[in-house]
Write an enzyme that holds these catalytic residues in place. Structure first.
Site, PDB file in Angstrom:
ATOM      1  N   SER A  53      -6.094   3.666  16.494  1.00 38.66           N
ATOM      2  CA  SER A  53      -5.753   2.807  17.643  1.00 38.66           C
ATOM      3  C   SER A  53      -5.882   3.617  18.924  1.00 38.66           C
ATOM      4  CB  SER A  53      -4.301   2.328  17.499  1.00 38.66           C
ATOM      5  OG  SER A  53      -3.844   1.745  18.709  1.00 38.66           O
ATOM      6  N   TYR A 104       4.237   4.781  15.921  1.00 37.50           N
ATOM      7  CA  TYR A 104       2.897   4.214  15.707  1.00 37.50           C
ATOM      8  C   TYR A 104       1.803   5.136  16.246  1.00 37.50           C
ATOM      9  CZ  TYR A 104      -0.726   0.506  15.993  1.00 37.50           C
ATOM     10  OH  TYR A 104      -1.870  -0.250  15.878  1.00 37.50           O
ATOM     11  N   LYS A 164      -1.158   6.780  14.134  1.00 35.08           N
ATOM     12  CA  LYS A 164      -2.569   6.506  14.420  1.00 35.08           C
ATOM     13  C   LYS A 164      -3.338   7.786  14.788  1.00 35.08           C
ATOM     14  CE  LYS A 164      -2.859   2.147  13.536  1.00 35.08           C
ATOM     15  NZ  LYS A 164      -3.403   1.777  12.207  1.00 35.08           N
ATOM     16  N   VAL A 216       0.816  -1.225   0.000  1.00 32.53           N
ATOM     17  CA  VAL A 216       0.000   0.000   0.000  1.00 32.53           C
ATOM     18  C   VAL A 216       0.850   1.276   0.000  1.00 32.53           C
ATOM     19  CG1 VAL A 216      -2.036  -1.071   1.062  1.00 32.53           C
ATOM     20  CG2 VAL A 216      -0.289  -0.006   2.532  1.00 32.53           C
TER      21      VAL A 216
HETATM   22  P1  NAP Z   1      -1.523  -7.971  11.686  1.00 35.46           P
HETATM   23  O1  NAP Z   1      -2.076  -9.243  12.200  1.00 35.46           O
HETATM   24  O2  NAP Z   1      -0.064  -7.722  11.817  1.00 35.46           O
HETATM   25  O3  NAP Z   1      -1.951  -7.836  10.140  1.00 35.46           O
HETATM   26  C1  NAP Z   1      -1.555  -6.750   9.378  1.00 35.46           C
HETATM   27  C2  NAP Z   1      -1.586  -7.135   7.919  1.00 35.46           C
HETATM   28  O4  NAP Z   1      -1.158  -5.987   7.153  1.00 35.46           O
HETATM   29  C3  NAP Z   1      -0.609  -8.283   7.595  1.00 35.46           C
HETATM   30  O5  NAP Z   1      -1.240  -9.253   6.789  1.00 35.46           O
HETATM   31  C4  NAP Z   1       0.510  -7.563   6.850  1.00 35.46           C
HETATM   32  O6  NAP Z   1       1.156  -8.353   5.863  1.00 35.46           O
HETATM   33  C5  NAP Z   1      -0.261  -6.438   6.154  1.00 35.46           C
HETATM   34  N1  NAP Z   1       0.639  -5.396   5.698  1.00 35.46           N
HETATM   35  C6  NAP Z   1       1.730  -4.883   6.331  1.00 35.46           C
HETATM   36  N2  NAP Z   1       2.334  -3.980   5.568  1.00 35.46           N
HETATM   37  C7  NAP Z   1       1.627  -3.902   4.416  1.00 35.46           C
HETATM   38  C8  NAP Z   1       1.777  -3.143   3.225  1.00 35.46           C
HETATM   39  N3  NAP Z   1       2.783  -2.271   3.068  1.00 35.46           N
HETATM   40  N4  NAP Z   1       0.886  -3.324   2.221  1.00 35.46           N
HETATM   41  C9  NAP Z   1      -0.116  -4.230   2.359  1.00 35.46           C
HETATM   42  N5  NAP Z   1      -0.312  -4.976   3.459  1.00 35.46           N
HETATM   43  C10 NAP Z   1       0.556  -4.810   4.482  1.00 35.46           C
HETATM   44  O7  NAP Z   1      -2.231  -6.707  12.349  1.00 35.46           O
HETATM   45  P2  NAP Z   1      -3.679  -6.521  13.033  1.00 35.46           P
HETATM   46  O8  NAP Z   1      -3.507  -6.652  14.478  1.00 35.46           O
HETATM   47  O9  NAP Z   1      -4.706  -7.319  12.315  1.00 35.46           O
HETATM   48  O10 NAP Z   1      -3.892  -4.957  12.765  1.00 35.46           O
HETATM   49  C11 NAP Z   1      -4.664  -4.451  11.682  1.00 35.46           C
HETATM   50  C12 NAP Z   1      -4.790  -2.950  11.829  1.00 35.46           C
HETATM   51  O11 NAP Z   1      -5.407  -2.629  13.072  1.00 35.46           O
HETATM   52  C13 NAP Z   1      -3.458  -2.216  11.816  1.00 35.46           C
HETATM   53  O12 NAP Z   1      -3.596  -0.975  11.170  1.00 35.46           O
HETATM   54  C14 NAP Z   1      -3.178  -2.005  13.284  1.00 35.46           C
HETATM   55  O13 NAP Z   1      -2.313  -0.935  13.499  1.00 35.46           O
HETATM   56  C15 NAP Z   1      -4.575  -1.758  13.808  1.00 35.46           C
HETATM   57  N6  NAP Z   1      -4.731  -2.016  15.233  1.00 35.46           N
HETATM   58  C16 NAP Z   1      -4.510  -3.255  15.774  1.00 35.46           C
HETATM   59  C17 NAP Z   1      -4.680  -3.457  17.142  1.00 35.46           C
HETATM   60  C18 NAP Z   1      -4.464  -4.804  17.791  1.00 35.46           C
HETATM   61  O14 NAP Z   1      -4.550  -4.869  19.033  1.00 35.46           O
HETATM   62  N7  NAP Z   1      -4.201  -5.860  17.058  1.00 35.46           N
HETATM   63  C19 NAP Z   1      -5.073  -2.389  17.951  1.00 35.46           C
HETATM   64  C20 NAP Z   1      -5.281  -1.138  17.382  1.00 35.46           C
HETATM   65  C21 NAP Z   1      -5.121  -0.959  16.016  1.00 35.46           C
HETATM   66  P3  NAP Z   1       2.459  -9.242   6.226  1.00 35.46           P
HETATM   67  O15 NAP Z   1       1.944 -10.352   7.030  1.00 35.46           O
HETATM   68  O16 NAP Z   1       2.975  -9.687   4.900  1.00 35.46           O
HETATM   69  O17 NAP Z   1       3.389  -8.322   6.959  1.00 35.46           O
END
Ligand code: NAP
Length: 253
Positions: free
Chosen positions: A142, A154, A158, A64
Site C-alpha cells: 500500500s 497497517y 505493508k 489466512v
Molecule cells: P476489503 O474490501 O476490506 O476486502 C478484504 C477481504 O479480505 C474481505 O473479503 C475480507 O473478508 C478478507 N479477509 C479479511 N481477513 C481475512 C482473513 N484472515 N482470511 C481471509 N480473508 C480475509 O479490502 P480491499 O480494499 O479490497 O483491500 C484488499 C487488499 O488491498 C488489502 O490487503 C488492502 O490492505 C490492500 N489495499 C487496499 C487499498 C484500498 O484503497 N482499498 C489501498 C492499498 C492497499 P471479510 O469481509 O469476511 O472481513
C-alpha cells in the site's frame, strides 16, 4: 502445468473489493481461480460470475492467519483445481488508531492477517510452484507503507510486505518463481468506505479528496489493481521480480 494446461491461481480475500477484481481478471486471462475468503459462502457470487463468463473457479473458506486452515485450503485447491502456481496475497484488514489509542489486539490482528497470512499462504503454495518450476507471487502492499496517520500497524505491515516480497524473489527465483508487490493508492472498496466512517466524513467526500490529490484526478477501482496483477501473474513476466509497483494515480517513491 496441470494436465489441461490451465494455470491455477489462488486469490485471498477475494469475496469482494480488490481481491474479487483480481480473481475475475485472472479467470478472464485463462486461469482456474481459487476464490478464498474467511466465509466460503461469501465467495459464491464471484465464483458464479466467473463460471457465467466461461471460466473455472472454486470457493474456498479459510482464515489466512490460521496454519491448519491454510494447509487444508491449499490441499483442497490442489485436489479440485490442481497445483497452484499463482498466488495473490490480498486478504487484509484495517484497525486504525493513533498510536496512543492503539490496542495490542489491533496491532496483532493487522500483523496476523497481512504478514502471518501472506507467510502461511506463500509457504504452502511455494512447494507446488518449485515442483512445477513456475510460480508467480503477487503481494498487496500500500502507499501507506510510506507512513499514514492513524495506521502505525497497517503501514508497518505493508512495509513488511515489501521486504517479504524482495526476499521471496531472492530465495525462489532459481526455481522459476517470481515475487512482486503492488502498492495501491486510494481504491474504492469497503475498506476505504470504512475509513470514511472512522474519520467521520461521507465516502463521497473522501473520494473527492482522494481524486483531488491524484495526478490522474480520479480514485482507483479494483480493475486498476487487477490489471497490474495480471501482468505480474503472466507467463511473460518471468524476468520481473522483487519489484514494488505503486498503482496510485500519480508518482510515488
Ligand atoms: P476489503 O474490501 O476490506 O476486502 C478484504 C477481504 O479480505 C474481505 O473479503 C475480507 O473478508 C478478507 N479477509 C479479511 N481477513 C481475512 C482473513 N484472515 N482470511 C481471509 N480473508 C480475509 O479490502 P480491499 O480494499 O479490497 O483491500 C484488499 C487488499 O488491498 C488489502 O490487503 C488492502 O490492505 C490492500 N489495499 C487496499 C487499498 C484500498 O484503497 N482499498 C489501498 C492499498 C492497499 P471479510 O469481509 O469476511 O472481513
Amino acid at each position: 502445468m496441470t494436465t489441461d494446461q490451465q494455470r491455477v491461481a489462488v486469490v485471498t480475500g477475494a469475496a469482494r473489493g480488490i481481491g474479487a477484481g483480481v480473481a475475475r481478471r485472472l479467470a478472464a486471462d485463462g486461469m482456474a481461480v481459487a476464490v478464498l475468503d474467511l466465509d466460503e459462502s461469501a465467495c459464491a457470487p464471484v465464483v458464479e460470475e466467473i463460471a457465467a463468463a466461461g471460466g473455472r473457479a472454486l470457493a474456498v473458506g479459510a482464515d489466512v492467519s490460521d496454519e491448519e486452515q491454510v494447509a487444508a485450503a491449499v490441499e483442497r485447491i490442489v485436489d479440485e483445481l490442481g497445483p497452484p502456481t499463482v498466488l495473490v496475497n490480498n486478504a487484509g484488514i484495517i484497525r486504525d488508531n493513533l498510536i496512543f489509542r492503539m490496542s495490542v489486539a489491533d496491532w496483532d490482528s493487522v500483523m496476523a492477517v497481512h504478514l502471518r497470512g501472506a507467510f502461511l499462504m506463500t509457504r504452502a503454495c511455494q512447494a507446488h510452484m518449485t515442483a512445477e518450476r513456475h510460480g508467480r507471487i503477487v503481494n498487496l502492499s500500500s502507499t501507506s507503507a510510506q507512513g499514514n496517520r492513524g495506521q502505525v500497524n497497517y503501514s508497518a505491515a505493508k512495509a513488511g510486505m515489501q521486504g517479504f516480497t524482495k526476499t521471496l524473489a531472492i530465495e525462489l527465483g532459481k526455481f522459476g518463481v517470481t515475487a512482486n508487490a503492488i502498492a495501491p493508492g486510494f481504491i474504492e472498496t469497503e475498506m476505504t468506505a470504512e475509513t470514511a466512517e472512522r474519520i467521520g466524513i461521507s465516502f463521497e467526500d473522501l473520494k473527492a479528496q482522494a481524486s483531488a490529490a491524484a495526478a490522474v484526478a480520479r480514485t482507483g477501482v479494483p480493475a486498476d489493481i487487477a490489471h497490474a496483477a495480471s501482468f505480474f501473474a503472466s507467463e511473460g513476466a518471468g524476468f520481473t521480480t522483487g519489484q514494488v509497483l505503486y498503482v496510485a494515480g500519480g508518482p510515488c517513491d
